[in-house]
Enzyme design. Sequence first.
Site, PDB file in Angstrom:
ATOM      1  N   ASP A 135       8.677  40.900 131.925  1.00 50.63           N
ATOM      2  CA  ASP A 135       8.838  40.598 130.246  1.00 50.63           C
ATOM      3  C   ASP A 135       8.110  41.830 129.662  1.00 50.63           C
ATOM      4  O   ASP A 135       7.327  42.264 130.066  1.00 50.63           O
ATOM      5  CB  ASP A 135       8.042  39.465 129.858  1.00 50.63           C
TER       6      ASP A 135
ATOM      7  N   TYR B 179       5.471  43.550 127.128  1.00 51.78           N
ATOM      8  CA  TYR B 179       4.279  43.166 126.336  1.00 51.78           C
ATOM      9  C   TYR B 179       4.535  42.644 125.263  1.00 51.78           C
ATOM     10  O   TYR B 179       5.412  43.074 124.320  1.00 51.78           O
ATOM     11  CB  TYR B 179       3.410  44.456 126.061  1.00 51.78           C
TER      12      TYR B 179
ATOM     13  N   PHE C 123       5.870  47.834 132.477  1.00 48.43           N
ATOM     14  CA  PHE C 123       4.487  48.190 132.571  1.00 48.43           C
ATOM     15  C   PHE C 123       3.912  49.340 131.743  1.00 48.43           C
ATOM     16  O   PHE C 123       2.755  49.701 131.873  1.00 48.43           O
ATOM     17  CB  PHE C 123       4.449  48.812 134.067  1.00 48.43           C
TER      18      PHE C 123
ATOM     19  N   HIS D  10       1.845  41.516 142.913  1.00 47.40           N
ATOM     20  CA  HIS D  10       1.892  42.138 141.686  1.00 47.40           C
ATOM     21  C   HIS D  10       0.613  42.746 141.504  1.00 47.40           C
ATOM     22  O   HIS D  10      -0.321  42.577 142.120  1.00 47.40           O
ATOM     23  CB  HIS D  10       2.267  41.206 140.785  1.00 47.40           C
TER      24      HIS D  10
END
Length: 220
Positions: free
Chosen positions: A65, A67, A78, A187
């Site tokens: 998703d 931020y 990221f 992750h």
Amino acid sequence: MDVKIEESWKRVLAPEFEKDYFIKLTDFVREEYRTNTVYPPGRLIFNAFNLCPYDKVKVVIIGQDPYHGPGQAHGLCFSVNDGIPFPPSLQNIFKEIHNDTGSPIPHSGNLTRWAQQGVLLLNATLTVRAHQAGSHQRKGWEEFTDAAIRALADHKEHLVFILWGAYAQKKGAFIDREKHLVLTSVHPSPLSAFNGFFGNKHFSRTNEYLIRHGETPIEW
């Protein structure tokens, strides 16, 4: 439908733009931007594609998703805009790069420099309502980004797909491991980074593979 996206991607993904799911998705996204605060800014929804044309892709990193806080998202997974504090996962990514390759931890979390070298920084969902993680999931974005990944995996060879966490691994499950290098680990979030993200050496392994196949390595 005339979608404002980089020309090589527009050509590759043209069939998607006429499908029912994408037309419904477009209507939903337009209404969300009209009635709510949505990230990233509308002009940056396809930033990952615009900065990394189809013909230039060497590496694919799959996020989930955008931020959902002010000023963070700019269309690359990221990555955050210049001057924005590093989110925890990005801090851990930079730590692993430093430990793996010796590269210093950068001053900015803006990963545009990766995209311009051929790293497609692709979130599964390309928009999100402010402060509501996952709010635009299951509206059609996942089908669209699956099509983009499939276009790369099926029609190119010797790409590197970096899949961190169960979600990305599931999304990339169909990728042919004979044609491409697929790197997987937990992750980089603080909840899991010490269980196999740190020490995965994905950045040096990516570059070794690229060099072996005649490509320029990424300056991480």
